[in-house]
Design a protein around this motif. Structure first.
Motif, short mmCIF file in Angstrom:
data_model
loop_
_atom_site.label_atom_id
_atom_site.label_comp_id
_atom_site.label_asym_id
_atom_site.label_seq_id
_atom_site.Cartn_x
_atom_site.Cartn_y
_atom_site.Cartn_z
N ALA A 17 0.79 -1.23 0.14
CA ALA A 17 0.06 -0.09 0.03
C ALA A 17 0.86 1.26 0.12
O ALA A 17 0.60 2.20 -0.82
CB ALA A 17 -0.84 0.17 1.14
N ALA A 18 1.94 1.18 0.82
CA ALA A 18 3.07 2.30 0.77
C ALA A 18 3.54 2.58 -0.72
O ALA A 18 3.68 3.94 -1.14
CB ALA A 18 3.98 2.22 1.71
N SER A 200 -1.43 8.40 13.59
CA SER A 200 -2.12 6.91 13.66
C SER A 200 -3.49 6.76 13.57
O SER A 200 -4.16 7.30 13.99
CB SER A 200 -1.93 6.79 15.59
OG SER A 200 -2.44 5.53 15.73
N MET A 201 -3.55 5.84 12.33
CA MET A 201 -4.91 5.62 11.89
C MET A 201 -4.93 4.40 11.06
O MET A 201 -4.17 3.82 10.51
CB MET A 201 -5.65 6.89 11.18
CG MET A 201 -4.74 7.37 9.90
SD MET A 201 -5.40 8.92 9.05
CE MET A 201 -4.26 8.77 7.64
N GLY A 202 -6.12 3.65 11.01
CA GLY A 202 -6.16 2.50 10.31
C GLY A 202 -6.08 1.06 11.36
O GLY A 202 -5.27 1.35 12.16
N TYR A 207 -6.67 -0.76 7.31
CA TYR A 207 -5.02 -0.21 7.69
C TYR A 207 -4.39 0.03 6.05
O TYR A 207 -3.73 0.92 5.99
CB TYR A 207 -4.31 -0.85 8.31
CG TYR A 207 -3.91 -2.51 7.96
CD1 TYR A 207 -2.80 -2.53 6.86
CD2 TYR A 207 -4.82 -3.52 8.03
CE1 TYR A 207 -2.57 -3.89 6.33
CE2 TYR A 207 -4.36 -4.97 7.45
CZ TYR A 207 -3.48 -5.21 6.62
OH TYR A 207 -3.23 -6.04 6.31
N GLU A 208 -4.70 -0.56 5.35
CA GLU A 208 -4.26 -0.49 3.70
C GLU A 208 -4.64 1.05 3.07
O GLU A 208 -3.61 1.66 2.69
CB GLU A 208 -4.44 -1.62 2.79
CG GLU A 208 -3.83 -2.70 3.30
CD GLU A 208 -4.40 -4.20 2.34
OE1 GLU A 208 -3.93 -4.35 1.42
OE2 GLU A 208 -5.47 -4.55 2.96
N ASN A 209 -5.96 1.30 3.42
CA ASN A 209 -6.25 2.76 2.76
C ASN A 209 -5.67 3.61 3.81
O ASN A 209 -5.38 4.71 3.26
CB ASN A 209 -7.87 2.64 2.80
CG ASN A 209 -8.50 2.09 1.47
OD1 ASN A 209 -7.49 1.87 0.61
ND2 ASN A 209 -9.71 1.63 1.74
N ALA A 210 -5.57 3.31 5.10
CA ALA A 210 -4.98 4.45 5.93
C ALA A 210 -3.54 4.73 5.57
O ALA A 210 -3.01 5.84 5.57
CB ALA A 210 -5.05 3.92 7.48
N VAL A 211 -2.78 3.52 5.10
CA VAL A 211 -1.41 3.81 4.54
C VAL A 211 -1.53 4.71 3.41
O VAL A 211 -0.47 5.50 3.16
CB VAL A 211 -0.96 2.55 4.43
CG1 VAL A 211 0.63 2.46 3.54
CG2 VAL A 211 -0.44 1.71 5.77
N THR A 216 1.10 6.84 9.56
CA THR A 216 2.71 6.35 10.07
C THR A 216 2.55 5.42 10.82
O THR A 216 3.75 4.65 11.07
CB THR A 216 3.38 7.70 10.48
OG1 THR A 216 3.07 7.82 11.79
CG2 THR A 216 3.64 8.74 9.40
N LEU A 217 1.56 5.13 11.52
CA LEU A 217 1.15 4.19 12.54
C LEU A 217 -0.19 3.47 12.30
O LEU A 217 -1.11 4.29 12.12
CB LEU A 217 1.15 4.62 13.83
CG LEU A 217 2.48 5.22 14.57
CD1 LEU A 217 2.02 5.84 15.96
CD2 LEU A 217 3.52 4.02 14.76
N VAL A 218 -0.18 2.17 12.11
CA VAL A 218 -1.61 1.49 12.03
C VAL A 218 -1.56 0.57 13.29
O VAL A 218 -0.84 -0.22 13.39
CB VAL A 218 -1.76 0.76 10.80
CG1 VAL A 218 -1.69 1.62 9.42
CG2 VAL A 218 -0.50 -0.48 10.50
N ARG A 219 -2.90 0.38 13.76
CA ARG A 219 -3.17 -0.37 14.85
C ARG A 219 -3.79 -1.48 14.55
O ARG A 219 -5.23 -1.68 14.35
CB ARG A 219 -3.76 0.54 15.88
CG ARG A 219 -3.23 1.73 16.31
CD ARG A 219 -4.11 2.55 17.09
NE ARG A 219 -5.44 2.81 16.82
CZ ARG A 219 -5.81 3.97 16.07
NH1 ARG A 219 -5.11 4.74 15.50
NH2 ARG A 219 -7.12 3.92 15.75
N VAL A 220 -3.49 -2.80 14.39
CA VAL A 220 -3.82 -3.86 13.91
C VAL A 220 -3.93 -5.11 14.87
O VAL A 220 -3.08 -5.48 15.48
CB VAL A 220 -3.17 -4.37 12.81
CG1 VAL A 220 -3.66 -5.77 12.10
CG2 VAL A 220 -3.07 -3.43 11.73
#
Length: 234
Positions: A17-18, A200-202, A207-211, A216-220
């Motif tokens: 995604a990045a 920090s989002m996703g 999380y892929e759309n957040a990236v 810069t941070l994804v909480r999975v």
């Protein structure tokens, strides 16, 4: 799939995604949301490559700290933090991601001052204006940023959000709005720009759309550990 395979898959998805968004995958960090996981599972996740754990509940965090379950990883607090539990969190985590009110910010500053340390924080933004969620309204954010800048024992590192539940691409406008808010706030800061780097989002479902939109941070959690087991009673 095993825990190690899940971690590898999520990291690969983040990287893909990045690159799709023209970003360097190294700009994004995975925060493993370890809510209701056992200390053994947390250790397994760290052994499999997790470098940041995120806890939602103070009681669970305290128990895992006593077990040394987070050894080898950084620890973030990502859940709703009550002011009466601030003393159990300040100085024990690298980053408090969920600071969504002036009252909570004051409590963190006071506790950090008692401990003579500087606590890194993110300000939580209620980007969807949902009454059921905590966080500061976007229009109230500049005042809270200014308050944080005046706190000598707090270092503002960036912003965090939990957007409204939406379809596969429904959250992208909220993520994009957060990214613009992040850029706007950072551009207005007289100092601390070098520290203000975290968005920090996703979570597991988006999380892929957040990236793609600048996280810069994804909480999975679920995508790593599977469906959460029921909460322990008592």
């Amino acid at each position: 799939m095993s825990l190690a395979e899940n971690i590898a898959k999520v990291n690969a998805n983040i990287a893909a995604a990045a690159r799709e968004a023209g970003r360097d995958p190294s700009e994004i960090a995975l925060v493993a949301a370890t809510k209701v996981q056992t200390s053994d599972t947390i250790r397994q996740a760290i052994a499999a490559g997790v470098t940041i754990c995120g806890e939602n509940r103070v009681q669970e965090m305290t128990a895992h700290l006593a077990d040394n379950a987070y050894d080898g990883a950084a620890l973030h607090f990502i859940g709703h933090l009550q002011t009466n539990k601030v003393r159990q969190v300040v100085g024990r985590v690298e980053l408090i991601e969920s600071v969504g009110s002036a009252h909570l910010l004051d409590a963190i500053e006071a506790q950090a001052a008692k401990l003579d340390l500087v606590q890194d924080i993110l300000l939580e933004v209620n980007i969807g204006g949902e009454e059921s969620k905590s966080g500061i309204a976007p229009e109230e954010l500049p005042a809270l940023v200014k308050q944080a800048a005046a706190c000598p024992h707090v270092r503002l590192r960036g912003l965090m959000t939990i957007p409204p539940v939406a379809g596969p691409d429904g959250n992208r406008p909220f993520f994009a709005k957060m990214r613009q808010l992040f850029v706007d706030i950072r551009s207005q800061m007289d100092d601390n720009k070098t520290s203000f780097t975290c968005l920090s989002m996703g979570m597991s479902g988006d999380y892929e759309n957040a990236v793609r939109e600048g996280a810069t941070l994804v909480r999975v959690g679920t995508a790593l550990f599977g469906p959460r087991p029921p909460m322990h009673k008592g």
